[in-house]
Write a protein that holds these residues in place. Sequence first.
Motif, PDB file in Angstrom:
ATOM      1  N   ALA A   1       0.851  -1.204   0.000  1.00  0.00           N
ATOM      2  CA  ALA A   1       0.000   0.000   0.000  1.00  0.00           C
ATOM      3  C   ALA A   1       0.876   1.239   0.000  1.00  0.00           C
ATOM      4  CB  ALA A   1      -0.891  -0.008   1.229  1.00  0.00           C
ATOM      5  N   GLU A   2       0.503   2.201  -0.816  1.00  0.00           N
ATOM      6  CA  GLU A   2       1.245   3.462  -0.860  1.00  0.00           C
ATOM      7  C   GLU A   2       0.721   4.398   0.217  1.00  0.00           C
ATOM      8  OE1 GLU A   2       3.783   4.429  -2.751  1.00  0.00           O
ATOM      9  OE2 GLU A   2       3.878   2.557  -3.901  1.00  0.00           O
ATOM     10  N   GLN A   3       1.620   5.272   0.688  1.00  0.00           N
ATOM     11  CA  GLN A   3       1.219   6.323   1.625  1.00  0.00           C
ATOM     12  C   GLN A   3       0.898   7.566   0.801  1.00  0.00           C
ATOM     13  OE1 GLN A   3       1.247   5.636   5.044  1.00  0.00           O
ATOM     14  NE2 GLN A   3       1.900   3.571   4.476  1.00  0.00           N
ATOM     15  N   ARG A   4      -0.289   8.123   0.983  1.00  0.00           N
ATOM     16  CA  ARG A   4      -0.675   9.339   0.257  1.00  0.00           C
ATOM     17  C   ARG A   4      -1.035  10.399   1.294  1.00  0.00           C
ATOM     18  NH1 ARG A   4       0.660   7.632  -4.844  1.00  0.00           N
ATOM     19  NH2 ARG A   4      -0.191   5.553  -5.199  1.00  0.00           N
ATOM     20  N   GLU A   5      -0.366  11.536   1.212  1.00  0.00           N
ATOM     21  CA  GLU A   5      -0.605  12.593   2.207  1.00  0.00           C
ATOM     22  C   GLU A   5      -0.946  13.891   1.496  1.00  0.00           C
ATOM     23  OE1 GLU A   5       2.409  12.741   5.169  1.00  0.00           O
ATOM     24  OE2 GLU A   5       1.407  14.314   6.330  1.00  0.00           O
ATOM     25  N   PHE A   6      -2.059  14.508   1.900  1.00  0.00           N
ATOM     26  CA  PHE A   6      -2.524  15.722   1.232  1.00  0.00           C
ATOM     27  C   PHE A   6      -2.860  16.803   2.261  1.00  0.00           C
ATOM     28  CE2 PHE A   6      -4.261  12.036  -1.243  1.00  0.00           C
ATOM     29  CZ  PHE A   6      -3.359  12.111  -2.292  1.00  0.00           C
ATOM     30  N   ASN A   7      -2.700  18.056   1.834  1.00  0.00           N
ATOM     31  CA  ASN A   7      -3.133  19.197   2.644  1.00  0.00           C
ATOM     32  C   ASN A   7      -4.338  19.837   1.971  1.00  0.00           C
ATOM     33  OD1 ASN A   7      -1.108  19.300   4.770  1.00  0.00           O
ATOM     34  ND2 ASN A   7       0.320  19.750   3.109  1.00  0.00           N
TER      35      ASN A   7
ATOM     36  N   VAL B   1      -4.201   6.774   3.373  1.00  0.00           N
ATOM     37  CA  VAL B   1      -4.385   8.189   3.051  1.00  0.00           C
ATOM     38  C   VAL B   1      -4.369   9.020   4.333  1.00  0.00           C
ATOM     39  CG1 VAL B   1      -5.993   9.876   2.054  1.00  0.00           C
ATOM     40  CG2 VAL B   1      -5.704   7.634   0.975  1.00  0.00           C
ATOM     41  N   THR B   2      -3.617  10.105   4.294  1.00  0.00           N
ATOM     42  CA  THR B   2      -3.601  11.073   5.394  1.00  0.00           C
ATOM     43  C   THR B   2      -3.978  12.426   4.799  1.00  0.00           C
ATOM     44  OG1 THR B   2      -1.794   9.867   6.459  1.00  0.00           O
ATOM     45  CG2 THR B   2      -2.157  12.145   7.186  1.00  0.00           C
ATOM     46  N   VAL B   3      -4.975  13.086   5.382  1.00  0.00           N
ATOM     47  CA  VAL B   3      -5.370  14.406   4.881  1.00  0.00           C
ATOM     48  C   VAL B   3      -5.455  15.379   6.052  1.00  0.00           C
ATOM     49  CG1 VAL B   3      -6.989  15.718   3.471  1.00  0.00           C
ATOM     50  CG2 VAL B   3      -6.769  13.264   3.098  1.00  0.00           C
ATOM     51  N   HIS B   4      -4.705  16.468   5.947  1.00  0.00           N
ATOM     52  CA  HIS B   4      -4.756  17.523   6.957  1.00  0.00           C
ATOM     53  C   HIS B   4      -5.724  18.588   6.448  1.00  0.00           C
ATOM     54  CE1 HIS B   4      -1.096  15.629   8.502  1.00  0.00           C
ATOM     55  NE2 HIS B   4      -0.604  15.697   7.279  1.00  0.00           N
ATOM     56  N   VAL B   5      -6.828  18.789   7.170  1.00  0.00           N
ATOM     57  CA  VAL B   5      -7.858  19.734   6.733  1.00  0.00           C
ATOM     58  C   VAL B   5      -7.826  20.973   7.629  1.00  0.00           C
ATOM     59  CG1 VAL B   5     -10.327  20.082   6.328  1.00  0.00           C
ATOM     60  CG2 VAL B   5      -9.309  17.834   5.897  1.00  0.00           C
ATOM     61  N   THR B   6      -7.522  22.124   7.046  1.00  0.00           N
ATOM     62  CA  THR B   6      -7.440  23.375   7.800  1.00  0.00           C
ATOM     63  C   THR B   6      -8.633  24.268   7.464  1.00  0.00           C
ATOM     64  OG1 THR B   6      -5.029  23.280   7.861  1.00  0.00           O
ATOM     65  CG2 THR B   6      -6.035  25.448   8.208  1.00  0.00           C
ATOM     66  N   ASN B   7      -9.330  24.687   8.505  1.00  0.00           N
ATOM     67  CA  ASN B   7     -10.536  25.492   8.323  1.00  0.00           C
ATOM     68  C   ASN B   7     -10.207  26.991   8.395  1.00  0.00           C
ATOM     69  OD1 ASN B   7     -13.035  26.677   8.358  1.00  0.00           O
ATOM     70  ND2 ASN B   7     -13.707  25.740  10.290  1.00  0.00           N
TER      71      ASN B   7
ATOM     72  N   GLU C   1      -8.773  25.954  13.063  1.00  0.00           N
ATOM     73  CA  GLU C   1      -8.203  24.666  13.472  1.00  0.00           C
ATOM     74  C   GLU C   1      -7.863  23.769  12.276  1.00  0.00           C
ATOM     75  OE1 GLU C   1     -10.484  24.111  17.791  1.00  0.00           O
ATOM     76  OE2 GLU C   1     -11.000  22.779  16.140  1.00  0.00           O
ATOM     77  N   THR C   2      -6.958  22.814  12.549  1.00  0.00           N
ATOM     78  CA  THR C   2      -6.632  21.776  11.561  1.00  0.00           C
ATOM     79  C   THR C   2      -6.954  20.421  12.170  1.00  0.00           C
ATOM     80  OG1 THR C   2      -4.849  23.084  10.588  1.00  0.00           O
ATOM     81  CG2 THR C   2      -4.762  20.717  10.200  1.00  0.00           C
ATOM     82  N   PHE C   3      -7.565  19.540  11.384  1.00  0.00           N
ATOM     83  CA  PHE C   3      -7.851  18.170  11.823  1.00  0.00           C
ATOM     84  C   PHE C   3      -7.229  17.220  10.808  1.00  0.00           C
ATOM     85  CE2 PHE C   3     -10.207  14.231  12.345  1.00  0.00           C
ATOM     86  CZ  PHE C   3     -10.444  14.161  13.712  1.00  0.00           C
ATOM     87  N   THR C   4      -6.585  16.151  11.323  1.00  0.00           N
ATOM     88  CA  THR C   4      -5.934  15.190  10.420  1.00  0.00           C
ATOM     89  C   THR C   4      -6.742  13.897  10.350  1.00  0.00           C
ATOM     90  OG1 THR C   4      -3.754  16.135  10.790  1.00  0.00           O
ATOM     91  CG2 THR C   4      -3.827  13.852  10.014  1.00  0.00           C
ATOM     92  N   TYR C   5      -7.080  13.508   9.130  1.00  0.00           N
ATOM     93  CA  TYR C   5      -7.779  12.244   8.873  1.00  0.00           C
ATOM     94  C   TYR C   5      -6.777  11.219   8.375  1.00  0.00           C
ATOM     95  CZ  TYR C   5     -12.066  15.002   9.181  1.00  0.00           C
ATOM     96  OH  TYR C   5     -13.069  15.816   9.627  1.00  0.00           O
ATOM     97  N   LYS C   6      -6.892   9.991   8.914  1.00  0.00           N
ATOM     98  CA  LYS C   6      -6.006   8.895   8.473  1.00  0.00           C
ATOM     99  C   LYS C   6      -6.862   7.654   8.275  1.00  0.00           C
ATOM    100  CE  LYS C   6      -1.612   8.418  10.413  1.00  0.00           C
ATOM    101  NZ  LYS C   6      -0.610   9.173   9.672  1.00  0.00           N
ATOM    102  N   PHE C   7      -6.794   7.104   7.086  1.00  0.00           N
ATOM    103  CA  PHE C   7      -7.580   5.892   6.828  1.00  0.00           C
ATOM    104  C   PHE C   7      -7.005   5.145   5.635  1.00  0.00           C
ATOM    105  CE2 PHE C   7      -9.501   9.562   4.751  1.00  0.00           C
ATOM    106  CZ  PHE C   7      -9.647   9.134   3.439  1.00  0.00           C
TER     107      PHE C   7
END
Length: 345
Positions: free
Chosen positions: A21-27, A65-71, A107-113
């Motif tokens: 599995a590849e690691q994919r990280e997005f902002n 997948v890791t996604v950092h979501v900044t509001n 705030e920023t919240f990080t999703y990992k799945f």
Amino acid sequence: MNAMIRSVMFVLMLLPALSRAEQREFNMSIDEVAIEIAPGFTNKVFAFNGQVPGPLIHVKEGDDVTVHVTNNTTLAHTMHWHGVNQTGSWKNDGVPAVTQPQIEPGETFTYKFKVDRPGSLWYHCHVNVWEHVATRGMWGPLIVDPKNPGAEEKKVTKEVIMMMSTWESPYANSYGKGGMPQDVSDYFSVNAKAFPFTQPVRVKKGDVVRFRMYGAGDETHEMHLHGHDQLFAFKDGYQLPMPYYIDTAPVGPGERYDTIVDMNNPGLFVFHDHVDRHMSNNGAMLGGPLTVIEYAEIQPEPWYAWKDKVYDPDFFYSESMKKGYGMFLNASFQGRVVEQGRRRK
Ligand SMILES: [Cu+2]
């Protein structure tokens, strides 16, 4: 002989790497911008990375997948990954007060799945969905390629992502309002544009097009393609055991219909929502989610409505879908920054 053994060994060593599995990280950010949906109609939105639809996220089944979501907006949001089952990762499902506290302004919240399902998935906010998703553009495509593609999808030469949605002009400029049951949608769009601001789908004879249709708003869009058979092959990302032909796809809220079409009939053919009301821009004919299939073999007549149209080849993310895995933005979906109503945290 030695060289042959060496090359076999090399391939064997490579195998685990290929299946890993590849690691994919997005902002991702959420920004307050205004987008022009139809002539004379601009709507304030909460836009992922400043654009509607949000960026294309294209990954492979099994990827982490890791996604950092900044509001960056003045109201709270979350991110729901619609279609991902969140196997063993339920706290990343994005439902406020159930799986996480909402993401407050600043705030920023990080999703990992792990993407545990292939297909045409999507992402959208899960706070005040009736406003944020139905009228503020908080949605985008999450395309997950299968580990084992089926015979039909292997034939595809062009990908077309169509996200249909709804708008309420009385609340276009009022964040925090709209989308309630008594409210009436009066603009309708594909990829946040209503005709004549939509774009054609350019093909050539022999192309095999996969249309990925999404119901991102709160009404059903009866998507009718002229001149061609649509093989209905995937529903909500799931491959149908027995695909069948349709000419109109009833794309309801939250649903995805994938059809595969042989481009075998050179001409100019419309692809439009068959709900009459949706084919107007607040009552003005003609508008709404309408596109034209334009064959390269056809020279349009001088009276063709889109004869001089400036073409955006990535309006349906067709170009981005050719670029492999990652997150892809489209400059023509970007809104213009609106003045912040309140001070950010
Ligand atoms: Cu929201």
